[in-house]
Design a protein around this motif. Structure first.
Motif, PDB file in Angstrom:
ATOM      1  N   ASP A  92      33.206  42.985  38.776  1.00  0.00           N
ATOM      2  CA  ASP A  92      32.818  41.688  39.900  1.00  0.00           C
ATOM      3  C   ASP A  92      33.223  40.494  39.435  1.00  0.00           C
ATOM      4  OD1 ASP A  92      31.435  43.802  41.253  1.00  0.00           O
ATOM      5  OD2 ASP A  92      29.736  43.537  40.235  1.00  0.00           O
ATOM      6  N   PHE A  93      33.301  40.217  38.259  1.00  0.00           N
ATOM      7  CA  PHE A  93      33.951  38.627  37.768  1.00  0.00           C
ATOM      8  C   PHE A  93      35.263  38.482  38.284  1.00  0.00           C
ATOM      9  CE2 PHE A  93      35.894  36.185  34.678  1.00  0.00           C
ATOM     10  CZ  PHE A  93      34.972  35.014  34.811  1.00  0.00           C
ATOM     11  N   ARG A  98      36.466  40.145  40.920  1.00  0.00           N
ATOM     12  CA  ARG A  98      36.622  39.772  42.351  1.00  0.00           C
ATOM     13  C   ARG A  98      36.112  38.553  42.703  1.00  0.00           C
ATOM     14  NH1 ARG A  98      35.764  45.208  41.733  1.00  0.00           N
ATOM     15  NH2 ARG A  98      33.394  44.977  41.374  1.00  0.00           N
ATOM     16  N   SER A  99      35.296  37.790  41.984  1.00  0.00           N
ATOM     17  CA  SER A  99      34.906  36.413  42.264  1.00  0.00           C
ATOM     18  C   SER A  99      35.865  35.521  41.904  1.00  0.00           C
ATOM     19  CB  SER A  99      33.638  36.166  41.315  1.00  0.00           C
ATOM     20  OG  SER A  99      33.270  34.835  41.461  1.00  0.00           O
ATOM     21  N   LEU A 110      38.147  35.771  44.732  1.00  0.00           N
ATOM     22  CA  LEU A 110      37.799  34.836  46.008  1.00  0.00           C
ATOM     23  C   LEU A 110      38.047  33.401  45.881  1.00  0.00           C
ATOM     24  CD1 LEU A 110      36.273  35.214  48.855  1.00  0.00           C
ATOM     25  CD2 LEU A 110      34.303  35.051  47.617  1.00  0.00           C
ATOM     26  N   LYS A 111      37.582  32.951  44.582  1.00  0.00           N
ATOM     27  CA  LYS A 111      37.519  31.442  44.321  1.00  0.00           C
ATOM     28  C   LYS A 111      39.081  31.025  44.289  1.00  0.00           C
ATOM     29  CE  LYS A 111      32.908  31.673  42.186  1.00  0.00           C
ATOM     30  NZ  LYS A 111      32.325  31.620  40.815  1.00  0.00           N
ATOM     31  N   GLU A 126      38.948  38.919  47.885  1.00  0.00           N
ATOM     32  CA  GLU A 126      38.467  39.793  46.744  1.00  0.00           C
ATOM     33  C   GLU A 126      39.086  40.632  46.418  1.00  0.00           C
ATOM     34  OE1 GLU A 126      34.329  40.978  47.590  1.00  0.00           O
ATOM     35  OE2 GLU A 126      33.740  38.787  47.283  1.00  0.00           O
ATOM     36  N   GLU A 146      31.679  26.084  35.113  1.00  0.00           N
ATOM     37  CA  GLU A 146      32.647  26.837  36.140  1.00  0.00           C
ATOM     38  C   GLU A 146      34.012  26.197  36.370  1.00  0.00           C
ATOM     39  OE1 GLU A 146      28.746  28.001  39.010  1.00  0.00           O
ATOM     40  OE2 GLU A 146      29.610  26.282  39.117  1.00  0.00           O
TER      41      GLU A 146
END
Length: 266
Positions: free
Chosen positions: A90-91, A93-94, A97-98, A103, A140
């Motif tokens: 999930d990290f 895929r995040s 996306l970013k 994703e 971040e």
């Protein structure tokens, strides 16, 4: 954050955990349910992956894919400082996306050994920052800045190999019945081969026999539940351990901390 002698765990953002280890403990054959990115600041780190042995020298970066069996130990027990990043699918895929606006694209994180001094230095600084819990905005920004470099590196990847379909079926079954007292005959019958042949093909593809692999899956599930503040005794039963003491013994051996000590990090 939790500190036990020379082992420090911290989980500064969702899906990402960091470890600082300056003790001399050996990490025997094990796996992670997410990705591992690790480097060594002092001395070298002996490791074994896909049946091959090598040494991770200071200045080099190792990437290990989920559920890849590996082992590692320090070359010099007195001068070790192992820095690890653990992050989930999930990290990734995040990050996709970013950084790229999509994703579901192939992960850039493959079993690999990289030699890139500037990236190594940036990861070292980020590791310290994550351990010290900087402000979330700074954290971040740093994560995106550093990890974006991983999307642009040309490296010599180790081939992932074509995993036997039967092994994949057994692993899916282990995940679905992680709290069950499974038999080898049950697993062999699932894929239509002898028990002995199942052990051979499973060990050939994953580096561990089915039961040892299942224990690693159980420990990773227990770690996730404990991080969410689940009751330790309930976690032991949910993950298929006989009791809390059984979980504690294996958890301490695997991660260097007891379940209760680990929970203090969250």
């Amino acid at each position: 954050m939790v500190i036990d002698k020379d082992v420090i765990y911290s989980s500064p953002v969702e899906g990402l955990e960091v470890l600082s280890c300056s003790s001399g403990r050996e990490f025997k054959s094990h796996l992670h349910d997410g990705y591992v990115l690790w480097l060594n600041s002092e001395s070298g780190e002996k490791y074994r992956l896909h049946g091959c042995s090598d040494i991770l020298q200071p200045g080099s970066i190792s990437i290990i894919e989920p559920e890849t069996v590996h082992s590692n130990s320090p070359c010099c027990y007195e001068q070790r400082h192992l820095r690890s990043f653990y992050f989930s699918g999930d990290f990734v895929r995040s990050l996709n996306l970013k950084l790229l606006g999509k994703e579901n694209i192939p992960s850039p994180f493959r079993n690999n050994l990289l030699k890139n001094k500037s990236l190594w230095s940036a990861l070292s600084v980020l590791h310290d920052q994550l351990l010290n819990h900087s402000e979330i905005l700074q954290t971040e920004e740093s994560i995106l800045s550093v990890f974006s470099g991983m999307y642009n590196i040309d490296g010599k990847y180790l081939p992932p190999g074509s995993e036997d379909r039967r092994v994949a079926m057994v692993i899916d079954y282990l995940h679905a019945h992680i709290d069950s007292n499974l038999s080898l005959a049950e697993l062999a019958g699932l894929v239509g081969c002898t028990e002995f042949h199942l052990i051979r093909i499973f060990r050939s593809h994953k580096g561990l026999p089915p039961h040892s692999f299942l224990i690693q899956l159980r420990l990773e599930k227990a770690r996730a539940l404990l991080a969410a503040k689940a009751d330790i005794a309930d976690t032991a039963l949910t993950c298929g351990f006989s009791d809390q003491s059984h979980l504690t013994r294996l958890f301490k051996s695997r991660y260097g901390l007891t379940p209760r000590q680990y929970q203090k990090a969250f």
